[in-house]
Design a protein around this motif. Structure first.
Motif, PDB file in Angstrom:
ATOM      1  N   VAL A   1      31.623  65.822  60.670  1.00  0.00           N
ATOM      2  CA  VAL A   1      32.594  66.475  61.553  1.00  0.00           C
ATOM      3  C   VAL A   1      32.545  67.982  61.345  1.00  0.00           C
ATOM      4  O   VAL A   1      32.446  68.463  60.214  1.00  0.00           O
ATOM      5  N   ARG A   2      32.609  68.727  62.443  1.00  0.00           N
ATOM      6  CA  ARG A   2      32.776  70.179  62.394  1.00  0.00           C
ATOM      7  C   ARG A   2      33.926  70.519  63.345  1.00  0.00           C
ATOM      8  O   ARG A   2      33.971  70.043  64.482  1.00  0.00           O
ATOM      9  N   ARG A   3      34.868  71.368  62.873  1.00  0.00           N
ATOM     10  CA  ARG A   3      36.024  71.751  63.681  1.00  0.00           C
ATOM     11  C   ARG A   3      36.106  73.268  63.780  1.00  0.00           C
ATOM     12  O   ARG A   3      35.870  73.973  62.803  1.00  0.00           O
ATOM     13  N   TYR A   4      36.464  73.726  64.979  1.00  0.00           N
ATOM     14  CA  TYR A   4      36.582  75.152  65.243  1.00  0.00           C
ATOM     15  C   TYR A   4      37.955  75.483  65.823  1.00  0.00           C
ATOM     16  O   TYR A   4      38.542  74.675  66.565  1.00  0.00           O
ATOM     17  N   ARG A   5      38.416  76.681  65.534  1.00  0.00           N
ATOM     18  CA  ARG A   5      39.468  77.303  66.328  1.00  0.00           C
ATOM     19  C   ARG A   5      38.800  78.410  67.138  1.00  0.00           C
ATOM     20  O   ARG A   5      38.236  79.344  66.564  1.00  0.00           O
ATOM     21  N   ILE A   6      38.834  78.278  68.450  1.00  0.00           N
ATOM     22  CA  ILE A   6      38.192  79.238  69.348  1.00  0.00           C
ATOM     23  C   ILE A   6      39.284  80.091  69.986  1.00  0.00           C
ATOM     24  O   ILE A   6      40.236  79.560  70.565  1.00  0.00           O
ATOM     25  N   THR A   7      39.141  81.399  69.861  1.00  0.00           N
ATOM     26  CA  THR A   7      40.153  82.330  70.373  1.00  0.00           C
ATOM     27  C   THR A   7      39.534  83.255  71.406  1.00  0.00           C
ATOM     28  O   THR A   7      38.458  83.820  71.184  1.00  0.00           O
ATOM     29  N   ALA A   8      40.234  83.377  72.521  1.00  0.00           N
ATOM     30  CA  ALA A   8      39.840  84.325  73.569  1.00  0.00           C
ATOM     31  C   ALA A   8      40.847  85.467  73.604  1.00  0.00           C
ATOM     32  O   ALA A   8      42.057  85.237  73.536  1.00  0.00           O
TER      33      ALA A   8
ATOM     34  N   SER B   1      43.966  80.223  72.507  1.00  0.00           N
ATOM     35  CA  SER B   1      43.093  79.560  71.534  1.00  0.00           C
ATOM     36  C   SER B   1      43.098  78.058  71.741  1.00  0.00           C
ATOM     37  O   SER B   1      44.006  77.493  72.354  1.00  0.00           O
ATOM     38  N   CYS B   2      42.069  77.437  71.225  1.00  0.00           N
ATOM     39  CA  CYS B   2      41.991  75.979  71.242  1.00  0.00           C
ATOM     40  C   CYS B   2      41.354  75.514  69.935  1.00  0.00           C
ATOM     41  O   CYS B   2      40.734  76.304  69.214  1.00  0.00           O
ATOM     42  N   GLU B   3      41.540  74.225  69.641  1.00  0.00           N
ATOM     43  CA  GLU B   3      40.920  73.620  68.456  1.00  0.00           C
ATOM     44  C   GLU B   3      39.974  72.524  68.921  1.00  0.00           C
ATOM     45  O   GLU B   3      40.362  71.625  69.679  1.00  0.00           O
ATOM     46  N   LEU B   4      38.739  72.639  68.482  1.00  0.00           N
ATOM     47  CA  LEU B   4      37.640  71.794  68.939  1.00  0.00           C
ATOM     48  C   LEU B   4      37.145  70.925  67.799  1.00  0.00           C
ATOM     49  O   LEU B   4      36.911  71.407  66.693  1.00  0.00           O
ATOM     50  N   ASP B   5      36.953  69.639  68.085  1.00  0.00           N
ATOM     51  CA  ASP B   5      36.480  68.664  67.098  1.00  0.00           C
ATOM     52  C   ASP B   5      35.136  68.106  67.568  1.00  0.00           C
ATOM     53  O   ASP B   5      35.032  67.565  68.667  1.00  0.00           O
ATOM     54  N   LEU B   6      34.099  68.246  66.743  1.00  0.00           N
ATOM     55  CA  LEU B   6      32.764  67.725  67.024  1.00  0.00           C
ATOM     56  C   LEU B   6      32.421  66.678  65.975  1.00  0.00           C
ATOM     57  O   LEU B   6      32.613  66.906  64.781  1.00  0.00           O
ATOM     58  N   ARG B   7      31.871  65.538  66.429  1.00  0.00           N
ATOM     59  CA  ARG B   7      31.528  64.461  65.494  1.00  0.00           C
ATOM     60  C   ARG B   7      30.207  63.809  65.891  1.00  0.00           C
ATOM     61  O   ARG B   7      29.887  63.729  67.075  1.00  0.00           O
ATOM     62  N   SER B   8      29.519  63.298  64.882  1.00  0.00           N
ATOM     63  CA  SER B   8      28.333  62.501  65.169  1.00  0.00           C
ATOM     64  C   SER B   8      27.994  61.624  63.971  1.00  0.00           C
ATOM     65  O   SER B   8      28.246  61.990  62.821  1.00  0.00           O
TER      66      SER B   8
END
Length: 370
Positions: free
Chosen positions: A172-179, A238-245
């Motif tokens: 898992v990798r998680r990001y907080r993306i801010t514009a 901002s948003c919080e993004l969850d990536l999994r594999s």
């Protein structure tokens, strides 16, 4: 009082103590006191809030089995923790994930004593913090660091996982993306970029990415926020993004695609930043590993079909370090991570039976070499 009723009553007691991630303190203190009342050895709490207790085995030099259950929940402070019962089910936020799992730590102790099971090796019981959300498995990282090579392996308890045996850890990798933009008035500055609009458009582009079904790979934006008023061009969002594999290579590929997409959204008047807020490493032990086979047998002995599966749990940490670990469950249920979460009462006895057989059998099945 029946064995199952005692476990269920304790699970409800635990559930009634709020324990949001990073706020597990009151529940941890309650559990520490309970371990002490059970007269277990070496009861302690570390600086993170992990609670430890040891049940001594016969072979003092044998490596110990670590049995853990996470004490935190996804529910913020102030959530109504009402309990409802109906038709063989008990409803309550966090009851299945993971109050019944924590109660099972004590159920194992009670079952070992009641059945007079002779342990070949020590068992360490751990109620650990920080499994959910942005906790980023910080509790289990501390647990694995503490025991190091002294651990034979890990049995991780997840309340609603009965019938499944987890032996593969999803990365898992998680990001907080801010514009960020200059912002402005929705009328007089119309035409200038809004951070909310820009972020929403970028998220829409991310969700159109083609992800492989095999190995299973997922993308989710679970939180989005920003702006200060309905007639304001937002200066920040901002948003919080969850990536999994299931596959590290597939995860690395989607990470690269996401980071490239974010980079391309930067232009004059709009700036995007991506901060890593969580990383759960992948790992696995093979299906024919003695610990996996033992877990399958213990579930099947209860007359329940056992399914091998993968997931993102506390087991990620030991598995990523090539330390054997499996996840087993106590019961079934549904609605996890919602206020309508529930557990089924009837399977608890079988779930506990499978756990007791596992801790009894692991002493003979697992060797201390390597």
């Amino acid at each position: 009082m029946s064995f199952v009723k005692a476990i269920l009553d304790l699970a409800i007691q635990i559930q009634q103590i709020p324990a949001p991630t990073f706020g597990e303190g009151p529940r941890a203190e309650f559990l520490r006191d309970l371990f002490a009342k059970e007269k277990l050895e070496d009861v302690s709490m570390d600086s993170l809030g992990n609670v430890f207790a040891r049940l001594a085995g016969k072979q003092k030099k044998a490596r110990a089995l670590i049995v853990s259950a996470h004490s935190d929940t996804v529910f913020p402070a102030g959530t109504r923790l009402e309990i409802k019962r109906e038709a063989g089910k008990v409803f309550g936020p966090g009851l299945g994930d993971n109050s019944i799992g924590v109660a099972a730590l004590f159920g194992i102790v009670w079952g070992i004593r009641e059945r007079k099971i002779e342990l070949k090796r020590d068992i360490w019981f751990v109620a650990n913090v920080g499994e959910e959300g942005l906790g980023d498995l910080r509790g289990m990282r501390g647990v694995v660091e503490r025991f190091g090579s002294e651990a034979l392996g890990y049995l991780v308890l997840e309340g609603l996982a009965f019938g499944h045996v987890y032996h593969r850890a999803i990365g898992v990798r998680r990001y907080r993306i801010t514009a960020k933009t200059r912002g402005g008035h929705s009328w007089s500055d119309y035409g200038n970029p809004s951070a909310v609009h820009e972020l929403a458009a970028m998220v829409a582009q991310l969700t159109q990415m083609r992800l492989p079904r095999e190995p299973r790979t997922t993308l989710n934006v679970g939180v989005i926020q920003g702006g200060t008023g309905v007639n304001v061009l937002a200066a920040e969002a901002s948003c919080e993004l969850d990536l999994r594999s299931e596959d590290p290579a597939a995860l690395a590929k989607i990470i690269s695609q996401v980071e490239e997409t974010i980079l391309h959204w930067n232009r004059e008047g709009i700036k995007f930043q991506a901060e890593i807020i969580g990383e759960r490493p992948a790992g696995e032990i093979p299906a024919d590993h003695p610990m996996v086979q033992l877990a399958l047998e213990c579930v099947q002995e209860q007359g329940v079909e056992a399914t091998l599966t993968s997931g993102s749990t506390d087991a990620n940490i030991p598995l990523s370090k090539n330390i054997p670990a499996v996840v087993m469950g106590i019961t079934t249920g549904g609605g996890a991570h919602t206020v309508n979460e529930f557990i089924d009462v009837e399977p608890i006895g079988k779930g506990m039976g499978s756990l007791l057989r596992f801790v009894e059998g692991v002493g003979g099945r697992m060797k201390d070499e390597g």
